[in-house]
Design a protein around this motif. Structure first.
Motif, PDB file in Angstrom:
ATOM      1  N   ARG A 219     106.510   5.734-114.866  1.00 34.73           N
ATOM      2  CA  ARG A 219     105.317   5.129-115.737  1.00 34.73           C
ATOM      3  C   ARG A 219     104.528   6.473-116.212  1.00 34.73           C
ATOM      4  N   ILE A 220     104.245   7.317-115.370  1.00 34.51           N
ATOM      5  CA  ILE A 220     103.318   8.544-115.316  1.00 34.51           C
ATOM      6  C   ILE A 220     104.025   9.682-114.862  1.00 34.51           C
ATOM      7  N   PRO A 221     104.498  10.689-115.568  1.00 39.24           N
ATOM      8  CA  PRO A 221     105.134  11.908-115.038  1.00 39.24           C
ATOM      9  C   PRO A 221     104.217  12.434-113.698  1.00 39.24           C
ATOM     10  N   LEU A 222     104.793  13.108-112.977  1.00 32.13           N
ATOM     11  CA  LEU A 222     103.767  13.816-112.029  1.00 32.13           C
ATOM     12  C   LEU A 222     103.075  14.843-112.912  1.00 32.13           C
ATOM     13  N   ASN A 223     101.892  15.048-112.326  1.00 36.87           N
ATOM     14  CA  ASN A 223     100.961  16.253-112.964  1.00 36.87           C
ATOM     15  C   ASN A 223     101.545  17.512-112.226  1.00 36.87           C
ATOM     16  N   SER A 224     100.890  18.714-112.772  1.00 37.96           N
ATOM     17  CA  SER A 224     101.508  19.912-112.305  1.00 37.96           C
ATOM     18  C   SER A 224     101.044  20.108-110.783  1.00 37.96           C
ATOM     19  N   ALA A 225      99.812  19.490-110.238  1.00 37.63           N
ATOM     20  CA  ALA A 225      99.508  19.673-108.889  1.00 37.63           C
ATOM     21  C   ALA A 225     100.660  19.096-108.063  1.00 37.63           C
ATOM     22  N   GLU A 226     100.886  17.866-108.454  1.00 40.97           N
ATOM     23  CA  GLU A 226     101.647  17.035-107.652  1.00 40.97           C
ATOM     24  C   GLU A 226     103.106  17.854-107.605  1.00 40.97           C
ATOM     25  N   VAL A 227     103.480  18.428-108.696  1.00 44.46           N
ATOM     26  CA  VAL A 227     104.922  19.013-108.871  1.00 44.46           C
ATOM     27  C   VAL A 227     104.615  20.341-107.892  1.00 44.46           C
ATOM     28  N   LYS A 228     103.694  21.030-107.995  1.00 45.16           N
ATOM     29  CA  LYS A 228     103.485  22.308-107.138  1.00 45.16           C
ATOM     30  C   LYS A 228     103.294  21.771-105.462  1.00 45.16           C
ATOM     31  N   ILE A 229     102.813  20.738-105.000  1.00 43.63           N
ATOM     32  CA  ILE A 229     102.861  20.261-103.912  1.00 43.63           C
ATOM     33  C   ILE A 229     104.230  20.212-103.379  1.00 43.63           C
ATOM     34  N   LEU A 230     104.793  19.272-104.086  1.00 43.51           N
ATOM     35  CA  LEU A 230     106.252  18.736-104.004  1.00 43.51           C
ATOM     36  C   LEU A 230     107.205  20.141-103.627  1.00 43.51           C
ATOM     37  N   LYS A 231     106.839  20.922-104.604  1.00 46.92           N
ATOM     38  CA  LYS A 231     107.766  22.153-104.517  1.00 46.92           C
ATOM     39  C   LYS A 231     107.413  22.905-103.088  1.00 46.92           C
TER      40      LYS A 231
ATOM     41  N   ILE B 256     115.325  16.352-106.252  1.00 44.00           N
ATOM     42  CA  ILE B 256     113.978  15.747-106.920  1.00 44.00           C
ATOM     43  C   ILE B 256     113.286  16.663-107.865  1.00 44.00           C
ATOM     44  N   MET B 257     113.351  17.904-107.394  1.00 46.22           N
ATOM     45  CA  MET B 257     112.432  18.792-108.437  1.00 46.22           C
ATOM     46  C   MET B 257     113.505  18.939-109.654  1.00 46.22           C
ATOM     47  N   ILE B 258     114.769  18.884-109.699  1.00 50.92           N
ATOM     48  CA  ILE B 258     115.489  19.035-111.054  1.00 50.92           C
ATOM     49  C   ILE B 258     115.041  17.878-111.786  1.00 50.92           C
ATOM     50  N   ALA B 259     115.184  16.547-111.056  1.00 52.05           N
ATOM     51  CA  ALA B 259     114.760  15.492-111.928  1.00 52.05           C
ATOM     52  C   ALA B 259     113.323  15.507-112.502  1.00 52.05           C
ATOM     53  N   ILE B 260     112.463  15.918-111.973  1.00 52.55           N
ATOM     54  CA  ILE B 260     111.137  15.519-112.419  1.00 52.55           C
ATOM     55  C   ILE B 260     110.667  16.863-113.300  1.00 52.55           C
ATOM     56  N   THR B 261     111.658  18.042-113.346  1.00 54.20           N
ATOM     57  CA  THR B 261     111.048  19.250-114.051  1.00 54.20           C
ATOM     58  C   THR B 261     112.069  19.130-115.394  1.00 54.20           C
ATOM     59  N   ARG B 262     113.211  18.443-115.309  1.00 54.06           N
ATOM     60  CA  ARG B 262     113.961  18.645-116.596  1.00 54.06           C
ATOM     61  C   ARG B 262     113.484  17.873-117.836  1.00 54.06           C
ATOM     62  N   GLU B 263     113.724  18.435-118.978  1.00 50.42           N
ATOM     63  CA  GLU B 263     113.252  17.978-120.131  1.00 50.42           C
ATOM     64  C   GLU B 263     113.909  17.110-121.137  1.00 50.42           C
ATOM     65  N   ASP B 264     115.288  16.581-120.852  1.00 47.47           N
ATOM     66  CA  ASP B 264     116.010  15.791-121.308  1.00 47.47           C
ATOM     67  C   ASP B 264     115.862  14.303-121.235  1.00 47.47           C
ATOM     68  N   GLU B 265     116.629  13.551-121.436  1.00 41.16           N
ATOM     69  CA  GLU B 265     116.569  12.019-121.256  1.00 41.16           C
ATOM     70  C   GLU B 265     116.691  11.603-120.030  1.00 41.16           C
ATOM     71  N   LYS B 266     117.343  12.420-119.114  1.00 37.18           N
ATOM     72  CA  LYS B 266     117.444  12.133-117.432  1.00 37.18           C
ATOM     73  C   LYS B 266     116.204  12.551-116.600  1.00 37.18           C
ATOM     74  N   ARG B 267     115.184  13.071-117.442  1.00 40.36           N
ATOM     75  CA  ARG B 267     114.040  13.288-116.855  1.00 40.36           C
ATOM     76  C   ARG B 267     113.273  12.088-115.929  1.00 40.36           C
ATOM     77  N   MET B 268     112.729  12.371-114.771  1.00 33.45           N
ATOM     78  CA  MET B 268     112.082  11.427-114.165  1.00 33.45           C
ATOM     79  C   MET B 268     110.424  11.753-114.014  1.00 33.45           C
ATOM     80  N   PRO B 269     109.780  10.814-114.401  1.00 32.66           N
ATOM     81  CA  PRO B 269     110.083   9.426-114.723  1.00 32.66           C
ATOM     82  C   PRO B 269     110.529   9.314-115.949  1.00 32.66           C
ATOM     83  N   PRO B 270     111.171   8.359-116.493  1.00 32.03           N
ATOM     84  CA  PRO B 270     111.880   7.945-117.856  1.00 32.03           C
ATOM     85  C   PRO B 270     110.732   7.866-118.791  1.00 32.03           C
ATOM     86  N   PRO B 271     111.066   8.557-119.847  1.00 33.81           N
ATOM     87  CA  PRO B 271     109.893   8.686-120.935  1.00 33.81           C
ATOM     88  C   PRO B 271     109.819   7.333-121.382  1.00 33.81           C
ATOM     89  N   GLU B 272     110.461   6.361-121.470  1.00 36.97           N
ATOM     90  CA  GLU B 272     110.479   5.256-121.922  1.00 36.97           C
ATOM     91  C   GLU B 272     109.456   4.153-121.402  1.00 36.97           C
TER      92      GLU B 272
END
Length: 113
Positions: free
Chosen positions: A6-18, A95-111
């Motif tokens: 539904r909503i992509p992880l924000n930068s703080a969430e990505v940083k803490i996961l990393k 998990i980091m690859i999935a949430i930071t990629r910018e193509d159609e396979k990015r998580m969460p799904p854009p749609e």
């Protein structure tokens, strides 16, 4: 598809996961203490309650559309042959690859919004 749906992880969430992955993906704090679940900290319990449970497990659990990549327990994540988390190597962790990629396979799904 992208995650979480539904909503992509924000930068703080990505940083803490990393950060959690970089320090070895500990299940609990190195000194054995537990922390309140409200703050987002680089521990599995915090990641689980603040990110995974809220944003991922609807699809990534039994019966979900992505149940083949379960994200419900520490053991499932760490034992996955998909290398969801490679301790101390966030750039190669799935998990980091999935949430930071910018193509159609990015998580969460854009749609999913």
């Amino acid at each position: 598809l992208t995650m979480p749906p539904r909503i992509p992880l924000n930068s703080a969430e990505v940083k803490i996961l990393k950060a959690w992955i970089e320090i070895g993906a500990p299940e609990i704090a190195k000194d054995g203490t537990t922390v309140p679940e409200d703050p987002l900290l680089p521990t599995f319990k915090s990641i689980q309650s603040n990110i995974l449970t809220k944003r991922c497990v609807t699809c990534h659990s039994s019966g979900g559309s992505a149940e083949h990549i379960p994200l419900t327990t520490y053991k499932e994540i760490m034992d996955s042959p998909r290398e969801i988390v490679i301790p101390e190597v966030p750039e190669e962790s799935g998990i980091m690859i999935a949430i930071t990629r910018e193509d159609e396979k990015r998580m969460p799904p854009p749609e999913t919004g």
